[in-house]
Scaffold this active site. Structure first.
Site, short mmCIF file in Angstrom:
data_model
loop_
_atom_site.label_atom_id
_atom_site.label_comp_id
_atom_site.label_asym_id
_atom_site.label_seq_id
_atom_site.Cartn_x
_atom_site.Cartn_y
_atom_site.Cartn_z
N ARG A 145 0.91 -1.00 0.12
CA ARG A 145 0.10 0.06 -0.01
C ARG A 145 0.73 1.17 -0.02
NH1 ARG A 145 -3.98 1.84 4.02
NH2 ARG A 145 -3.33 0.17 5.30
N LYS A 175 -1.18 -30.28 0.71
CA LYS A 175 -0.18 -31.36 1.65
C LYS A 175 0.08 -32.53 0.93
CE LYS A 175 -1.55 -28.80 5.66
NZ LYS A 175 -0.55 -28.13 6.59
N GLU A 208 -3.46 -27.77 17.38
CA GLU A 208 -2.41 -26.85 17.02
C GLU A 208 -1.84 -26.59 18.66
OE1 GLU A 208 -3.00 -23.77 14.01
OE2 GLU A 208 -4.68 -24.09 14.58
N HIS A 240 -11.07 -26.76 6.16
CA HIS A 240 -10.04 -27.85 6.01
C HIS A 240 -10.58 -29.02 6.61
CE1 HIS A 240 -7.39 -24.46 5.60
NE2 HIS A 240 -7.20 -24.04 6.73
N HIS A 276 -5.20 -24.59 1.79
CA HIS A 276 -3.96 -24.91 1.70
C HIS A 276 -3.63 -26.17 2.17
CE1 HIS A 276 -3.76 -23.79 5.81
NE2 HIS A 276 -2.75 -24.59 6.09
N LYS A 306 -9.32 -18.41 2.21
CA LYS A 306 -10.43 -18.34 3.04
C LYS A 306 -9.86 -17.15 4.10
CE LYS A 306 -9.82 -20.52 6.74
NZ LYS A 306 -8.80 -20.15 7.70
N LYS A 335 -6.88 -24.90 19.22
CA LYS A 335 -5.64 -24.25 19.55
C LYS A 335 -5.22 -24.71 20.89
CE LYS A 335 -5.93 -20.98 16.03
NZ LYS A 335 -5.10 -21.11 15.05
N ASP A 391 -13.31 -21.05 11.26
CA ASP A 391 -11.68 -20.98 10.92
C ASP A 391 -11.28 -22.44 10.30
OD1 ASP A 391 -9.32 -19.69 10.70
OD2 ASP A 391 -8.61 -20.62 12.42
C1 BG6 Z 1 -5.48 -21.44 8.76
C2 BG6 Z 1 -6.22 -21.03 10.06
O1 BG6 Z 1 -6.35 -21.36 7.76
O2 BG6 Z 1 -4.81 -22.56 9.12
C3 BG6 Z 1 -5.26 -20.56 11.30
O3 BG6 Z 1 -6.81 -19.54 9.66
C4 BG6 Z 1 -4.42 -22.00 11.40
O4 BG6 Z 1 -6.03 -20.52 12.29
C5 BG6 Z 1 -4.08 -22.74 10.17
O5 BG6 Z 1 -3.54 -21.99 12.47
C6 BG6 Z 1 -3.32 -23.84 10.19
O6 BG6 Z 1 -2.54 -24.42 9.16
P1 BG6 Z 1 -1.46 -25.24 9.33
O7 BG6 Z 1 -1.18 -25.68 7.75
O8 BG6 Z 1 -0.24 -24.84 10.23
O9 BG6 Z 1 -1.95 -26.67 10.05
#
Ligand code: BG6
Length: 486
Positions: A45, A179, A213, A237, A175, A145, A336, A232
């Site tokens: 920006r 993997k 996580e 996922h 993502h 997302k 988390k 989230d």
């Molecule tokens: C993201 C979430 O999509 O995926 C995060 O917004 C999360 O909150 C992350 O930590 C986890 O991705 P990975 O690949 O580290 O398991």
């Protein structure tokens, strides 16, 4: 080999770009996938940020690459591809002409617009690309997302993008689909007669999909507190993984066929509404605890004194109403600040139908297929075998192990690299169709709605644990238990 392309990274100075996208592009460069003539245009920006960009990207690579991946010579080559520019996304001013000049007018050249920006500015960004005539037939847009907050807002965002790009040129990233083990899951399922025949309610007792996580808010308090674990992680996922595990075999591995099968799974998910939500879904929020010997604060402390009923953990018992899966529970869990960082799918088989050994041989433990996506990528099949070198027959579990990082020396996949190169190659098999997003929200929305109506409060769990006790009880009611990563 790909043709040269231009990748315009809107949000080039943001967290996602610096942590994930720039390292992924660097890796692609290092392995020779970015041919001569490819260009990466990070958009900042502020002018000062664009002027400083090479230093910023250089630092980010040193910080986020794995050991041994960085080298000065690769950086020298890669940095030649970087053309940072300053641009106000929302205002169609002369800065956009500058972008247009750089991109040029060759209609054949592939342009990828990666929107690593908040969804609220997707609309203005696409509109300005259109006003400035930058959307050619070979232009693709990549979006991340969160695609909305619920079915309605997600539909609005998708409609907005659709007014500028045809669906075939829209690449929605999850993502997790990039993997390596996730793709291996498809190979495993659809290239082995073993699993072709043993993949349904006749053989399988239940399936667990867990993403745990150890991190907390990571400086994203504002976003996360509005979002929560269900939106989230589950809406995208976990449901995507569920689709790949549960879908029927596509006729071919084309994007169209794979997506069609995934949508059928999402549409067959039994809706969870009203009291069914209370019975089948557990929400949690972490309180202070310790992880790996380190004291960590609770969620509310991380929010700095905030009051919040946002869930940082969710566990769900789901059912897919189809012939294949009748009666097989699918347990989804994510949180988390849990004990371990791990993403794993466990397929728990039923026990043998008749026991031929007497009790002295020991208990027969049902087979289990364990597909680990991270931290390491592995596939393991737990079988029963005879204990070696004993005169009596004693049974014990034995493992068939395919640990990818052992088989392929220092193997590490990079989901973003894979997905960006797929977008450049126009391969959308691992991207998500608009209808999938809609179907996933249609299943998730009523759960959130019920929580809102009943003012549902999350259960506490201690940071560093496997979630609230209610999560274990969810499975214990049917005599099952979670397989927690070791
Ligand atoms: C993201 C979430 O999509 O995926 C995060 O917004 C999360 O909150 C992350 O930590 C986890 O991705 P990975 O690949 O580290 O398991």
């Amino acid at each position: 080999m790909l043709n040269p392309f231009d990748m315009v990274l809107f949000g080039g100075g943001g967290d996602l770009a610096l942590r994930k996208l720039i390292p992924a592009l660097y890796r692609a460069y290092r392995e020779g996938s970015l041919v001569n003539g490819c260009r990466v245009l990070p958009v900042c920006r502020r002018r000062e940020d664009a002027d400083q960009y090479l230093t910023t990207a250089h630092q980010a690579l040193k910080q986020y690459l794995r050991e041994g991946e960085y080298s000065d010579s690769s950086w020298d080559g890669f940095s030649q591809l970087l053309r940072p520019i300053a641009l106000d996304i929302a205002v169609p001013n002369e800065q956009w002409e500058h972008l247009a000049d750089i991109l040029g007018t060759d209609p054949e050249r592939v342009r990828i617009f990666y929107l690593a920006i908040p969804p609220a500015v997707f609309g203005p960004c696409c509109e300005n690309l259109s006003i400035k005539g930058l959307i050619s037939k070979n232009s693709r847009v990549v979006v991340e997302k969160p695609l909305g907050y619920n079915a309605q807002t997600s539909d609005e965002i998708n409609s907005k993008i659709a007014s500028y790009f045809p669906e075939n040129n829209i690449f929605r990233i999850d993502h997790y689909l990039g993997k390596e083990t996730v793709q291996n899951l498809l190979a495993l399922r659809f290239s082995n007669v073993l699993f072709e025949h043993l993949w349904d309610a006749k053989s399988i007792d239940h399936i667990q999909i867990s993403i745990s996580e150890t991190v907390g808010l990571e400086g994203r308090a504002g976003f996360y507190d509005e979002t929560g674990a269900l939106r989230d992680m589950v809406q995208n996922h976990l449901l995507q993984l569920l689709c790949l595990i549960a879908m029927e075999s596509p006729n071919t591995m084309s994007a169209k066929n794979i997506r069609a099968e995934k949508i059928k799974v999402l549409e067959a998910l039994r809706p969870l509404t009203g009291l069914e939500v209370d019975k089948n879904v557990v929400r949690g929020q972490y309180i202070a605890g310790d992880i790996d010997g380190q004291q960590v604060p609770g969620y509310l402390d991380e929010l700095e004194g905030g009051v919040s009923s946002t869930e940082t953990f969710v566990a769900i018992q789901a059912h897919i109403d189809s012939w294949r899966w009748a009666g097989v529970p699918f347990y989804l869990r994510t949180g988390k600040r849990m004990e371990k960082r791990c993403a794993e799918i466990v397929v728990q088989y039923k026990n043998v139908s008749h026991h031929v050994y007497d009790e002295s041989a020991g208990k027969v433990i049902p087979n289990r297929l364990v597909i680990r996506l991270q931290p390491e990528e592995s596939i393991k099949l737990v079988l029963m075998a005879k204990k070696m070198d004993s005169l009596t027959t004693e049974l014990q579990p034995a493992e068939l192990n395919l640990t990818l990082s052992d088989t392929y020396d220092s193997f590490h996949s990079d989901a973003y690299k894979r997905l960006m190169l797929d977008a450049a190659a126009n391969n959308s098999a691992l991207f998500i169709h608009r209808d999938e997003v809609a179907a996933a929200w249609a299943w998730v929305d009523p759960i959130i709605e019920h929580w809102r109506e009943t003012n549902n409060q999350p259960k506490d769990y201690i940071a560093g644990s496997w979630g609230p006790k209610e999560s274990s009880e969810l499975l214990a009611r049917s005599g099952r238990h979670w397989f927690n990563a070791k």
